[in-house]
Design an enzyme around this catalytic site. Structure first.
Site, PDB file in Angstrom:
ATOM      1  N   GLY A 109       0.815  -1.221   0.000  1.00 36.93           N
ATOM      2  CA  GLY A 109       0.000   0.000   0.000  1.00 36.93           C
ATOM      3  C   GLY A 109       0.846   1.268   0.000  1.00 36.93           C
ATOM      4  CD  GLU A 132       0.621  -5.761  -1.865  1.00 37.01           C
ATOM      5  OE1 GLU A 132       1.598  -6.062  -2.587  1.00 37.01           O
ATOM      6  OE2 GLU A 132       0.182  -4.598  -1.780  1.00 37.01           O
TER       7      GLU A 132
HETATM    8  N1  DAK Z   1       2.276  -3.653   8.959  1.00 39.79           N
HETATM    9  C1  DAK Z   1       2.448  -3.672  10.304  1.00 39.79           C
HETATM   10  N2  DAK Z   1       3.653  -3.566  10.874  1.00 39.79           N
HETATM   11  C2  DAK Z   1       4.722  -3.489  10.087  1.00 39.79           C
HETATM   12  C3  DAK Z   1       4.612  -3.482   8.686  1.00 39.79           C
HETATM   13  C4  DAK Z   1       3.303  -3.562   8.111  1.00 39.79           C
HETATM   14  N3  DAK Z   1       3.106  -3.514   6.794  1.00 39.79           N
HETATM   15  N4  DAK Z   1       5.859  -3.387   8.161  1.00 39.79           N
HETATM   16  C5  DAK Z   1       6.704  -3.318   9.194  1.00 39.79           C
HETATM   17  N5  DAK Z   1       6.033  -3.374  10.353  1.00 39.79           N
HETATM   18  C6  DAK Z   1       6.560  -3.348  11.717  1.00 39.79           C
HETATM   19  C7  DAK Z   1       7.181  -4.688  12.086  1.00 39.79           C
HETATM   20  O1  DAK Z   1       6.182  -5.576  12.532  1.00 39.79           O
HETATM   21  C8  DAK Z   1       8.125  -4.264  13.191  1.00 39.79           C
HETATM   22  O2  DAK Z   1       7.368  -4.029  14.381  1.00 39.79           O
HETATM   23  P1  DAK Z   1       7.739  -4.781  15.749  1.00 39.79           P
HETATM   24  O3  DAK Z   1       7.733  -6.228  15.437  1.00 39.79           O
HETATM   25  O4  DAK Z   1       9.124  -4.255  16.078  1.00 39.79           O
HETATM   26  O5  DAK Z   1       6.685  -4.329  16.706  1.00 39.79           O
HETATM   27  C9  DAK Z   1       8.624  -2.916  12.709  1.00 39.79           C
HETATM   28  O6  DAK Z   1       7.655  -2.442  11.784  1.00 39.79           O
HETATM   29  C10 DAK Z   1       9.953  -3.007  11.984  1.00 39.79           C
HETATM   30  O7  DAK Z   1       9.850  -4.017  10.997  1.00 39.79           O
HETATM   31  P2  DAK Z   1      10.958  -5.171  10.837  1.00 39.79           P
HETATM   32  O8  DAK Z   1      11.473  -5.602  12.163  1.00 39.79           O
HETATM   33  O9  DAK Z   1      10.363  -6.200   9.942  1.00 39.79           O
HETATM   34  O10 DAK Z   1      12.120  -4.356  10.122  1.00 39.79           O
HETATM   35  P3  DAK Z   1      13.110  -4.832   8.958  1.00 39.79           P
HETATM   36  O11 DAK Z   1      14.061  -3.697   8.756  1.00 39.79           O
HETATM   37  O12 DAK Z   1      13.670  -6.189   9.264  1.00 39.79           O
HETATM   38  O13 DAK Z   1      12.203  -5.000   7.662  1.00 39.79           O
HETATM   39  C11 DAK Z   1      10.483  -4.367   6.040  1.00 39.79           C
HETATM   40  C12 DAK Z   1      11.534  -3.882   7.096  1.00 39.79           C
HETATM   41  C13 DAK Z   1       9.698  -3.149   5.622  1.00 39.79           C
HETATM   42  C14 DAK Z   1      11.226  -4.971   4.848  1.00 39.79           C
HETATM   43  C15 DAK Z   1       9.589  -5.474   6.700  1.00 39.79           C
HETATM   44  O14 DAK Z   1       9.059  -4.947   7.925  1.00 39.79           O
HETATM   45  C16 DAK Z   1       8.466  -5.896   5.817  1.00 39.79           C
HETATM   46  O15 DAK Z   1       8.629  -6.711   4.932  1.00 39.79           O
HETATM   47  N6  DAK Z   1       7.246  -5.362   6.107  1.00 39.79           N
HETATM   48  C17 DAK Z   1       6.035  -5.813   5.452  1.00 39.79           C
HETATM   49  C18 DAK Z   1       5.944  -5.285   4.042  1.00 39.79           C
HETATM   50  C19 DAK Z   1       4.676  -5.781   3.357  1.00 39.79           C
HETATM   51  O16 DAK Z   1       4.428  -6.993   3.254  1.00 39.79           O
HETATM   52  N7  DAK Z   1       3.852  -4.835   2.899  1.00 39.79           N
HETATM   53  C20 DAK Z   1       2.589  -5.173   2.272  1.00 39.79           C
HETATM   54  C21 DAK Z   1       1.491  -5.142   3.310  1.00 39.79           C
HETATM   55  S1  DAK Z   1      -0.077  -5.602   2.586  1.00 39.79           S
HETATM   56  C22 DAK Z   1      -6.884  -2.741   0.629  1.00 39.79           C
HETATM   57  C23 DAK Z   1      -6.060  -2.205  -0.293  1.00 39.79           C
HETATM   58  C24 DAK Z   1      -4.674  -2.295  -0.134  1.00 39.79           C
HETATM   59  C25 DAK Z   1      -4.128  -2.954   0.934  1.00 39.79           C
HETATM   60  C26 DAK Z   1      -4.976  -3.474   1.902  1.00 39.79           C
HETATM   61  C27 DAK Z   1      -6.354  -3.358   1.749  1.00 39.79           C
HETATM   62  N8  DAK Z   1      -8.364  -2.676   0.474  1.00 39.79           N
HETATM   63  C28 DAK Z   1      -8.863  -2.766  -0.894  1.00 39.79           C
HETATM   64  C29 DAK Z   1      -9.228  -2.828   1.539  1.00 39.79           C
HETATM   65  C30 DAK Z   1      -2.684  -3.065   1.049  1.00 39.79           C
HETATM   66  C31 DAK Z   1      -2.086  -4.185   1.545  1.00 39.79           C
HETATM   67  C32 DAK Z   1      -0.660  -4.178   1.909  1.00 39.79           C
HETATM   68  O17 DAK Z   1       0.040  -3.187   1.766  1.00 39.79           O
END
Ligand code: DAK
Length: 258
Positions: A109, A132
């Protein structure tokens, strides 16, 4: 403006600056942040003293996507009724130009938010991706659509199906960002770009944004007809008279937004 908890909204001359500010969650776009962001955007859009808007995060992260913790137990009905996607649609409705100043991670997002903006200035450390698929879902806020229209089918497939990340340089090469600058410069560069936009004729600027967006949403013949109609319309503005008079008298135009 100062009552927000997840963003910081500031005004610099005629530019409204919004900083995403959930550092401990990597600026994950939870519903509170999205609501505050769209409220701040609507307030800037309605403010005659603001001509353009910049959205940024921090040097380390623009936004790591929707908040996975908030979404993890959602049902389809929750997703449908939460109004989350409507908030992305509200960003699309903003009539003033929005520049995204992106450094670090712009994922899921977060990347979709940047693509919803009108121009993107990236720092050399920016990284773009749609991860995702790793969560068992797909992009839901334009990541399969805006991205594909910009980079084409084959690269979009790799990004969406296989979590291929793009560096800032690659994103520039594929037409996804306007320019790449050193990390120390990305916000200043975006602010300067926004100041230039904010100094332009407001109604023409708004109509120009609408017209370019139309190109992505209509067949060519319809887009051309739309362009012609709004082109004629601009001759009803005082700014058109002022702009052409200023040119002929070799002076700087003074825009009224009328
Ligand atoms: N959500 C919640 N927390 C997150 C997060 C996220 N997307 N990304 C990072 N954090 C949090 C981690 O949980 C961690 O928190 P604690 O565990 O310390 O409490 C903190 O941020 C630091 O993250 P990391 O420890 O993982 O740090 P790193 O440097 O190792 O890694 C990273 C950074 C950004 C590469 C990693 O955190 C990561 O891969 N994050 C997730 C990225 C991801 O998968 N993003 C896509 C999310 S799904 C919708 C439309 C659109 C959407 C939804 C609905 N509708 C139509 C209703 C969109 C969906 C998405 O975006």
């Amino acid at each position: 403006m100062s009552d927000y908890e997840t963003i910081i909204a500031e005004v610099h001359d005629r530019v409204g600056l919004i900083r995403l500010n959930r550092p401990r969650a990597f600026n994950a776009l939870n519903s509170q942040l999205m609501r505050e962001l769209t409220d701040a955007l609507a307030a800037f859009d309605a403010d005659e003293d603001i001509g353009a808007i910049v959205i940024t995060g921090s040097e380390r992260v623009f936004a790591a996507g929707a908040d996975i913790k908030e979404m993890s137990t959602a049902t389809p009905v929750d997703m449908l009724t939460s109004g989350y996607i409507d908030l992305f649609d509200r960003i699309r409705q903003v009539s003033k130009p929005i520049v995204a100043a992106v450094s670090g991670f712009a994922l899921g997002g977060g990347f979709e938010l940047a693509m919803t903006c009108d121009m993107i200035v990236a720092s050399e450390s920016a990284q773009f991706g749609q991860p995702e698929i790793n969560l068992g879902i797909i992009p839901g806020a334009g990541g399969t659509q805006r991205l594909t229209r910009t980079v084409g089918k084959y690269l979009a497939m790799e990004i969406v199906l296989n979590d291929r990340r793009l560096t800032a340089e690659e994103a520039a090469r594929f037409g996804l960002v306007n320019r790449v600058v050193p990390v120390e410069r990305y916000l200043d560069e975006a602010m300067e770009l926004a100041q230039q936009l904010a100094a332009r004729a407001p109604i023409a600027l708004r109509i120009a944004k609408e017209s370019v967006n139309k190109a992505l949403e209509t067949p060519l013949s319809e887009g051309l007809a739309y362009e012609r109609r709004v082109f004629y319309l601009l001759f009803a503005t005082e700014d058109q008279k002022e702009g052409m008079d200023a040119f002929m008298h070799k002076r700087k135009a003074e825009w009224k937004g009328k």
